[in-house]
Design a protein around this motif. Sequence first.
Motif, short mmCIF file in Angstrom:
data_model
loop_
_atom_site.label_atom_id
_atom_site.label_comp_id
_atom_site.label_asym_id
_atom_site.label_seq_id
_atom_site.Cartn_x
_atom_site.Cartn_y
_atom_site.Cartn_z
N GLU A 1 -7.44 1.84 -4.77
CA GLU A 1 -6.25 2.08 -3.96
C GLU A 1 -6.31 1.24 -2.68
O GLU A 1 -7.34 1.18 -2.01
CB GLU A 1 -6.18 3.56 -3.58
N SER B 1 -3.15 1.64 3.54
CA SER B 1 -1.78 1.31 3.95
C SER B 1 -1.73 0.44 5.20
O SER B 1 -0.66 0.08 5.66
CB SER B 1 -1.00 2.60 4.20
N TYR C 1 4.15 -4.35 -1.69
CA TYR C 1 3.34 -3.13 -1.79
C TYR C 1 3.43 -2.31 -0.50
O TYR C 1 3.62 -1.10 -0.53
CB TYR C 1 1.89 -3.53 -2.06
N ARG D 1 9.89 0.44 -0.36
CA ARG D 1 9.74 1.86 -0.69
C ARG D 1 9.56 2.04 -2.21
O ARG D 1 10.29 1.46 -2.99
CB ARG D 1 10.97 2.63 -0.21
N GLY D 2 8.60 2.83 -2.59
CA GLY D 2 8.38 3.12 -4.01
C GLY D 2 7.49 2.11 -4.72
O GLY D 2 7.07 2.33 -5.85
N LYS E 1 4.50 1.36 -4.14
CA LYS E 1 3.09 1.76 -4.25
C LYS E 1 2.77 2.43 -5.57
O LYS E 1 1.61 2.55 -5.94
CB LYS E 1 2.71 2.68 -3.08
N ARG E 2 3.80 2.90 -6.29
CA ARG E 2 3.47 3.52 -7.57
C ARG E 2 3.04 2.47 -8.59
O ARG E 2 2.45 2.78 -9.60
CB ARG E 2 4.63 4.37 -8.08
N PHE E 3 3.38 1.21 -8.34
CA PHE E 3 2.76 0.14 -9.13
C PHE E 3 1.49 -0.23 -8.37
O PHE E 3 1.46 -0.14 -7.16
CB PHE E 3 3.67 -1.08 -9.20
N SER E 4 0.46 -0.65 -9.07
CA SER E 4 -0.73 -1.08 -8.33
C SER E 4 -0.50 -2.49 -7.80
O SER E 4 0.42 -3.19 -8.24
CB SER E 4 -1.95 -1.06 -9.24
#
Lengths: 510, 192
Positions: free
Chosen positions: A286, A289, A405, A409-410, A412-415
Amino acid sequence: MDAANTPAPHPQGGGTTAPPSTTTSTKVAGEERVWRAGKLEPMPIRELPDAPPSIHLLGPTVFLVALGVGMGEAYMWPRLVLVFGPEIRWLFLIGVTLQAFVMLEMARYAMATGESIFFGAARVFKPLMWFFFGVAILVYIWPGHLSTGAAAFEEVSGVPWVVTACIGLIVVGILFSLASVIYPLLESLLGILIGVLVVGTSVAASLVGQWSDVTSTLGGMFQFGYFPEEAMSAAWFPVLVGAIAFAGPSGMQQMWYTLHLRDSGAGMGAHIPKIRGLRSAGQQEEMPSRGFMFDTDNPAEMRKWKGWRKWVTFDAILLFWGITMLVTISFTVLAQTAARESPGVADLIRDGDREVALTAMADAFASAGAPVLRGIFLGFIALIGLNATLGLFDSFSRGQADMTYHFVRGAKRFSMSKLYAGFLWGVITFGILILLFGPADGPGAILDVLAFLSTFAMGTYCVVLLLVNNRMLPKPIRPGILPNLVIGFGAVFYLGMLVYSLVRFGVVVG
Amino acid sequence: MTTNRMRDLGQVAVPGALIGASAGLAAGGLALIVGQSVGWAVATGVALGLPLALLGGGFSVLLGMGIVTPGVFAPAGLYWFVGFPVARLVHEALAGLLIVGQPALPPDVLGFLAYQAMVSLGFAIGFSWLHERFAPGWLRRIRQGNPAAERLYAFYLRHAEAQWQAKENRRRNRGAGQGLGRLIRPRTGGRA
């Protein structure tokens, strides 16, 4: 570091109030010390790793060398020398030296925070970052370097350039998708390619050049102010502007260098996981941020910081500046040999377009006593095209994935790996479509589009660099007066030439 | 020097010798591609490849003997500053001998050597660059029973281990959540 970065006097107190400055450091209540920079998330304080020993000869500069030793060094500047003489090279000296300073200043932010310069730009003003996101797409979706390299390969092998370029694009995509961890693969691959290029150009220059060629080439680098009347024409001034921008890593390549620094674990980049290839995307750790900051109040940490600065300066001076200079000197020596043997080559270049000039230079090399030179010249152009493509495609995907990334928005659900692969295959698909159905006038036109936007991006990133390093970093590690002056000069230099060319000649760059 | 010692150093010399030889042979190969006669291409390849191979191997031996420290550029730069012009001079003489049966030197030998010395710095960077890439893999293969290779390999190994250890530490830290920061925003009027 600012006084606020010292441990809070009441560790279990009810929190601290940040002073009303843009950049502060403070200890959050009951948690940990952080460095606040701009309006984005603050950076936690972490330990700075030790700088590597001198054996670490090959740093992430390998990417800048791969990208920097490109068409500017092998083709544009030798061509200018053929037309205007070696005295015109003082402009190249300024261009490359400026780039070495930019490299050191980009590294300052990336190594101190583990963040890319794009993130730094977003900390100053988010639209700045989106500007670079847009420019990257406009500039780097064009497969200019690869197609020019492929055109040179066609001259040597007879294989049509479109075929070579399309195959090259697909091979690059497969290579990066199958790689377990992308950075080490790319470093190894480019390391070998550049090693071969450097050894090869040195041997070629040693075979055909003369002492007088080197002295005139070196002497020409110090003819400050030399500017023949013809260079001020609408035909050549824009070409000069483009060539100065192409001296060293052009366009956004310096910005991408901060991502390679991070992925190689330089400075605080050690705290950020590496990007993995699509095949092992499931193992991607991960991504935090935001980046991290080290304790600039701690003398031991500052000693380590100085070690890192020494390491990156070694890279900048010896590897980046040195190799770029040597390759370009070698090519200029080759060009001067060609001009001596074929005095008419300058007129051929004056009359011809880019492709004709490329062939004319190759033929001039061939006529300089040994046909082997034609093959060497074209072979190197092809090799440089491949080098640049490997570096550019990886860098583009890395930069766009990084911004997406963190700021879409959104996403981050993809790596990060999947975003990287998405941009990589996106640019490859577009490249193939352009090569097959795009501008019919070949690789030259594609490079022209790239040159204009590159120069504009370079002037802009100098401004961003000044803002980021002077406002987002703790005081003890901010740049001194000299780097600030040089980067400021860079902004005026790139943007000024661009505007002058536009106002005076109605053309931006050639 | 004993035969065993010479054999050991000979093995250590392989990466540098190969890089030197390939640099020389590349010129010959390109000559063939663009239509030069086989004789001319072979003469160029041999005359340049041979001295560069000997000198390249010599540099690897200096590393194996512990006289030169790996990864530092200055010794390589100095070595080739002298060695490369000598190799080119040998090339000129040898190529003349092979092609026309008579060794020939360039007209202005001093100017020639000075020029080659300047070009040598580029060659030194490329040579060091490639040597750092190829030598550790080769040393790993030959280190059994070869003290010179073992010592040089141990040097690279220590460096690699230190890097691996640092990487593992970082990975552990990140795995424990420390690397990600576990940041909690301040409750008061900070600007986070």
